[in-house]
Design an enzyme around this catalytic site. Structure first.
Site, PDB file in Angstrom:
ATOM      1  CG  HIS A  67      32.235  44.499  46.771  1.00 38.20           C
ATOM      2  ND1 HIS A  67      33.223  45.460  46.768  1.00 38.20           N
ATOM      3  CD2 HIS A  67      32.869  43.322  46.622  1.00 38.20           C
ATOM      4  CE1 HIS A  67      34.412  44.883  46.645  1.00 38.20           C
ATOM      5  NE2 HIS A  67      34.221  43.596  46.543  1.00 38.20           N
ATOM      6  CG  ASP A  70      31.342  48.232  47.921  1.00 40.05           C
ATOM      7  OD1 ASP A  70      31.737  47.877  49.048  1.00 40.05           O
ATOM      8  OD2 ASP A  70      31.841  47.828  46.863  1.00 40.05           O
ATOM      9  CG  MET A 101      33.326  44.441  37.530  1.00 37.79           C
ATOM     10  SD  MET A 101      33.387  44.582  39.338  1.00 37.79           S
ATOM     11  CE  MET A 101      35.079  45.125  39.555  1.00 37.79           C
ATOM     12  CD  GLU A 194      40.174  40.222  42.100  1.00 39.74           C
ATOM     13  OE1 GLU A 194      39.085  40.745  41.816  1.00 39.74           O
ATOM     14  OE2 GLU A 194      40.999  40.760  42.849  1.00 39.74           O
ATOM     15  CE  LYS A 196      44.657  38.836  48.719  1.00 39.96           C
ATOM     16  NZ  LYS A 196      43.873  39.804  49.542  1.00 39.96           N
ATOM     17  CD  GLU A 230      44.134  43.122  43.342  1.00 46.48           C
ATOM     18  OE1 GLU A 230      42.891  43.083  43.369  1.00 46.48           O
ATOM     19  OE2 GLU A 230      44.827  43.262  44.368  1.00 46.48           O
ATOM     20  CG  HIS A 233      45.124  39.390  44.165  1.00 47.85           C
ATOM     21  ND1 HIS A 233      43.768  39.261  43.958  1.00 47.85           N
ATOM     22  CD2 HIS A 233      45.264  40.361  45.111  1.00 47.85           C
ATOM     23  CE1 HIS A 233      43.135  40.097  44.756  1.00 47.85           C
ATOM     24  NE2 HIS A 233      44.004  40.784  45.449  1.00 47.85           N
ATOM     25  CG  ASP A 258      40.759  44.109  40.184  1.00 44.97           C
ATOM     26  OD1 ASP A 258      40.383  43.462  41.176  1.00 44.97           O
ATOM     27  OD2 ASP A 258      39.979  44.712  39.420  1.00 44.97           O
ATOM     28  CG  ASP A 268      45.778  42.407  48.355  1.00 39.19           C
ATOM     29  OD1 ASP A 268      44.580  42.112  48.219  1.00 39.19           O
ATOM     30  OD2 ASP A 268      46.436  43.029  47.496  1.00 39.19           O
ATOM     31  CG  ASP A 270      44.593  45.969  47.324  1.00 35.85           C
ATOM     32  OD1 ASP A 270      43.620  45.680  48.044  1.00 35.85           O
ATOM     33  OD2 ASP A 270      45.096  45.168  46.514  1.00 35.85           O
ATOM     34  CG  ASP A 304      40.688  45.998  43.870  1.00 38.03           C
ATOM     35  OD1 ASP A 304      40.550  44.767  43.979  1.00 38.03           O
ATOM     36  OD2 ASP A 304      40.342  46.798  44.762  1.00 38.03           O
TER      37      ASP A 304
HETATM   38  C1  DIG Z   1      39.884  42.159  46.040  1.00 37.89           C
HETATM   39  O1  DIG Z   1      41.028  42.244  45.234  1.00 37.89           O
HETATM   40  C2  DIG Z   1      38.672  41.959  45.196  1.00 37.89           C
HETATM   41  C3  DIG Z   1      37.492  42.629  45.792  1.00 37.89           C
HETATM   42  O2  DIG Z   1      37.874  43.941  46.072  1.00 37.89           O
HETATM   43  C4  DIG Z   1      36.503  42.613  44.677  1.00 37.89           C
HETATM   44  O3  DIG Z   1      35.650  41.536  44.867  1.00 37.89           O
HETATM   45  C5  DIG Z   1      37.320  42.389  43.433  1.00 37.89           C
HETATM   46  C6  DIG Z   1      36.888  43.348  42.362  1.00 37.89           C
HETATM   47  O4  DIG Z   1      37.919  44.048  41.812  1.00 37.89           O
HETATM   48  N1  DIG Z   1      38.705  42.514  43.881  1.00 37.89           N
HETATM   49 MN    MN Z   2      44.157  43.088  46.260  1.00 37.67          MN
HETATM   50 MN    MN Z   3      40.854  42.920  43.142  1.00 39.17          MN
END
Ligand code: DIG
Ligand code: MN
Ligand code: MN
Length: 404
Positions: A67, A70, A101, A194, A196, A230, A233, A258, A268, A270, A304
């Protein structure tokens, strides 16, 4: 603290040792996650982006994603931005890491507390576009070919706050505007949306990959836009991740992915890839690698995910190597599974010389007449067993390493 030799000490070099050729990537925010959660502060030291680059290279990763914030602290001057970017580019060069990315943080700053592109306040929407254009410039400068949009704050707690129809129009307007910006700049950049279903908002708009695939069809420039599904998600939404990515692949819209681990019914998480539903992880890898007669996914394999809060710095890099090793082990398991004649005997598609041409040839009045006239022994067909218990037991035994 290990100087990096941990990765070689703990994991003997074998065929599952990650290499850049495997296209594995991590976000700066993933292996850089300091272990903070809603119920407690950081437990690990903050790592510099340049250290993360060096450590990922040691682990055999191909690339690093980010990002804007970051890398460049919010509010940095143009000079500070340029210094940081220059040092980061040098670290990438020194360590041979790519930036496939990039994305924008449109969810941390308080101004985005009610969303960014869908906010009711035009000043917020304008600032979101401004921030995203600058972050796109940064991503392109670092070599990114894919730009992800995760609308973490694009949603509601009380749906009385705005029309959900207006929210959709605002989100579309922002993506169309930014596609226009990329065209105007002549950037070679594709967008990946993406989905969610919730968290941090009570409900997030465009909640699943399926929603995103339809949304893309309504854009001014749909060919530039794909999805970034993802695992966590789609699982949070109670859906099959394998089916979500299959639909994206079939539509040639799987522009990024992801990967992580997640248990249904939870926030979430992760988690490390493969650390939870190993069978779904196996089926995901099998599909991505073209194991079901499909074209393989050839984009970056992005994790991710982040290490448990219980972990120290060594644990973070164990986590990263674990994500990549698990993917490679599952890839080899999938190849063995599909090479197993007992498996093929069950999954070989049934063929019917009379019916197949009628079913595969599309509509014609002749086909309609022939299908209408076909004699199908409904009772006999209904009584046939499919052998899926044996098939799934074979899958489980391959996964457990007692076959192949
Ligand atoms: C969250 O799952 C999102 C953020 O971490 C980011 O914007 C995106 C990129 O993988 N995933
Ligand atoms: Mn996530
Ligand atoms: Mn993600």
């Amino acid at each position: 603290m290990h100087d990096g030799s941990l990765l070689l000490e703990v994991h003997t070099l074998d065929s599952f040792t990650p290499t850049p050729a495997d296209r594995f990537t991590f976000g700066l925010w993933t292996v850089g996650n300091p272990g903070r959660d809603p119920f407690g502060p950081s437990v690990r030291a903050t790592q510099s982006p340049n250290r993360i680059v060096a450590k990922l290279a040691e682990c055999g990763a191909y690339g690093v994603n980010l990002h804007d914030e970051d890398l460049i602290p919010f509010g940095s001057s143009a000079q500070e931005r340029d210094r940081i970017v220059g040092e980061f580019k040098a670290a990438l060069e020194d360590n041979g890491l790519k930036v496939p990315m990039a994305t924008t943080n449109l969810f941390s700053q308080p101004i985005f507390k009610d969303g960014a592109f869908t906010s009711n306040d035009p000043r917020v929407r304008a600032f979101a576009l401004q921030k995203t254009m600058r972050a796109i410039d940064l991503g392109v400068e670092l070599g990114a070919g894919i730009y992800v949009f995760w609308g973490g704050r694009e949603g509601t707690e009380s749906d009385a706050c705005r029309s959900p129809i207006e929210a959709t129009k605002r989100f579309r307007g922002a993506i169309d505007f930014l596609c226009g910006y990329v065209r105007d700049q002549g950037y070679d950049l594709r967008f990946a949306l993406e989905a969610k279903p919730n968290e941090p908002r009570g409900d997030i708009y465009l909640a699943t990959t399926g929603h995103m695939l339809h949304f893309i069809s309504t854009l001014d420039e749909p060919e530039r836009v794909g999805v970034n599904p993802e695992v966590a998600h789609e699982t949070m939404a109670g859906l099959s991740f394998v089916h979500s990515i299959a639909q994206a692949m079939e539509a040639e819209k799987l522009f990024h992915i992801d990967l992580n681990g997640q248990r249904i019914g939870r926030f979430d998480q992760d988690l490390r890839f493969g650390s939870e539903d190993l069978k779904q992880a196996f089926l995901t890898v099998r599909l991505l690698e073209g194991g079901v007669g499909n074209a393989p996914y050839e984009g970056p394999l992005h994790f991710d995910a982040h290490a448990y809060r219980t972990e120290d710095d060594d644990g973070v890099w164990e986590f990263a190597v674990g994500c990549m090793r698990t993917y490679k082990i599952l890839k080899s398991r999938a190849v063995a599974f599909d090479a197993d004649p007992d498996v093929q005997e069950i999954i070989q598609a049934r063929r019917d010389a009379a019916l197949d041409p009628l079913l595969d040839g599309g509509y014609s009045s002749e086909a309609a007449a022939a299908i209408s006239a076909a004699t199908i022994d409904v009772t006999a067909v209904a009584q046939e067993g499919l052998g899926y218990e044996r098939l799934d037991q074979l899958l489980v035994e391959h996964l457990m390493g007692v076959r192949g």
